[in-house]
Design an enzyme around this catalytic site. Structure first.
Site, PDB file in Angstrom:
ATOM      1  N   GLY A 174       3.925  10.991 -53.873  1.00  0.00           N
ATOM      2  CA  GLY A 174       4.156  10.351 -52.592  1.00  0.00           C
ATOM      3  C   GLY A 174       4.282   8.845 -52.705  1.00  0.00           C
ATOM      4  N   LYS A 205      10.477  15.724 -69.547  1.00  0.00           N
ATOM      5  CA  LYS A 205       9.781  15.139 -68.399  1.00  0.00           C
ATOM      6  C   LYS A 205       8.462  14.541 -68.857  1.00  0.00           C
ATOM      7  CE  LYS A 205       8.648  15.961 -63.571  1.00  0.00           C
ATOM      8  NZ  LYS A 205       8.729  16.915 -62.446  1.00  0.00           N
ATOM      9  N   ASN A 256       9.075  20.431 -68.998  1.00  0.00           N
ATOM     10  CA  ASN A 256       7.826  19.891 -68.473  1.00  0.00           C
ATOM     11  C   ASN A 256       6.761  19.900 -69.567  1.00  0.00           C
ATOM     12  OD1 ASN A 256       5.507  19.212 -67.137  1.00  0.00           O
ATOM     13  ND2 ASN A 256       5.541  20.933 -65.707  1.00  0.00           N
ATOM     14  N   ASN A 308      13.928  23.465 -64.682  1.00  0.00           N
ATOM     15  CA  ASN A 308      12.674  22.958 -65.222  1.00  0.00           C
ATOM     16  C   ASN A 308      11.981  24.092 -65.972  1.00  0.00           C
ATOM     17  OD1 ASN A 308       9.528  22.573 -64.894  1.00  0.00           O
ATOM     18  ND2 ASN A 308      10.413  20.540 -64.646  1.00  0.00           N
ATOM     19  N   CYS A 330       2.455  20.567 -69.482  1.00  0.00           N
ATOM     20  CA  CYS A 330       1.767  21.850 -69.587  1.00  0.00           C
ATOM     21  C   CYS A 330       0.714  21.801 -70.699  1.00  0.00           C
ATOM     22  CB  CYS A 330       2.758  22.969 -69.908  1.00  0.00           C
ATOM     23  SG  CYS A 330       4.024  23.216 -68.657  1.00  0.00           S
ATOM     24  N   GLY A 338      11.020  14.131 -54.144  1.00  0.00           N
ATOM     25  CA  GLY A 338      10.004  15.166 -54.222  1.00  0.00           C
ATOM     26  C   GLY A 338       9.226  15.372 -52.944  1.00  0.00           C
ATOM     27  N   THR A 339       8.090  14.685 -52.811  1.00  0.00           N
ATOM     28  CA  THR A 339       7.178  14.904 -51.694  1.00  0.00           C
ATOM     29  C   THR A 339       7.843  14.730 -50.337  1.00  0.00           C
ATOM     30  OG1 THR A 339       5.315  14.203 -53.065  1.00  0.00           O
ATOM     31  CG2 THR A 339       4.979  14.145 -50.693  1.00  0.00           C
TER      32      THR A 339
END
Length: 306
Positions: free
Chosen positions: A221, A169, A131, A100, A134, A269-270
């Protein structure tokens, strides 16, 4: 592992479709005592910048009723430490690698991409994930991923320098995510990943102030999963690019939803924070599902919902 779970993403074969969401797995080292990282389809690293970033002040993580908010600020040790420490570890561990890349300006992105494209490095990296959430310091802090023309421009610039396939992304914090997907496709992207976190806020009612020092943070999440499924489906209908789907993946069923919506690969992820073995469990679950459904390949379900 059998070939049942093998998938092809942007011309690269992966043993299975499960990777990690950037920023939730470090660069693998922290999780290696819990998970055989060679078992994963790939490890997606935390963001790598041209130089070390300190990140935001604390507190910068807070739990919510159905997930968490983070305002880490893409803290990372920079490209040189990544190349000297993290990448050698990943390769020794037998991991496939998705790096990434983050930056505050086009020049910062391109510096990292050029380093990752050098002859002694490029062979160890399978994909670049860019990404574009940003902030562009030259445009007053507007994220590259919030204006189609900026997204297309940074995609073109990265593609000119990259030795690996480029995955852009996408941020969900836009009016129409398909517009952003079409923009990066026009810029020459080899794939897209989505969704990044949704902007949220939590207030500490006892202290009567913001729970995060940054005031706002990225929501991730279980709460964001239905949004992720919807956006992955919309993007799959809008562009011809392969998709890495993510957003609230906690279980095999969650991963299957994203694949049926159109994702070729799925990032966890989470869930890694409270269940470090989540990725491995989901891989096992996908294989069981493929056998139960008598699939020739897990790829048979990609985009099957129309």
């Amino acid at each position: 592992m059998s070939d049942l779970l093998r998938v092809n993403f942007a011309g690269i074969d992966f043993e299975n479709p499960i990777t990690t969401a950037s920023g939730t797995f470090g660069s693998g080292m922290e999780y290696s005592e819990f998970v055989d990282i060679a078992k994963l389809g790939a490890v997606t690293t935390k963001g790598v910048a041209d130089k070390p970033w300190e990140g935001n002040p604390t507190p910068r993580i807070v739990e919510t009723s159905a997930g968490m908010l983070n305002a880490i600020g893409l803290q990372n040790p920079g490209i040189e430490t990544f190349l000297s420490r993290d990448l050698p570890f990943l390769k020794k561990a037998g991991a496939r690698v998705i790096v990434n890349v983050c930056g505050h300006s086009e020049e910062e992105y391109l510096h990292v991409v050029e380093r990752l494209s050098e002859d002694d490095v490029k062979k160890d990296i399978d994909l670049l994930e860019i990404n574009i959430s940003c902030p562009n310091v030259k445009e007053g802090g507007i994220a590259f991923g919030q204006k189609p023309e900026m997204a297309e421009s940074i995609t073109k610039a990265v593609k000119e320098k990259a030795a690996q396939p480029v995955v852009m992304k996408l941020s969900p914090n836009v009016t129409d995510i398909t517009e952003m997907a079409r923009a990066v496709e026009a810029g020459g992207a080899d794939g897209v990943s989505l969704i990044n976190t949704l902007t949220g806020m939590k207030i500490d009612v006892r202290r009567k102030t913001f729970a995060l020092a940054n005031q706002t943070g990225g929501m991730s999440g279980p709460a964001v999963h239905p949004i992720a499924v919807r956006m992955v489906y919309q993007v799959a209908q809008a562009v011809e690019l392969p998709i890495i789907g993510m957003g609230g993946v906690q279980s095999t069923e969650d991963a299957l939803e994203l694949m049926m919506a159109g994702a070729t690969m799925v990032a966890v992820g989470t869930a890694n924070f409270y269940r470090p073995t989540a990725t491995s469990e989901i891989i096992d679950g996908l294989e069981s599902y493929a056998r139960e459904e008598k699939l020739n390949s897990i790829s048979d379900i990609i985009g099957c919902v129309r």
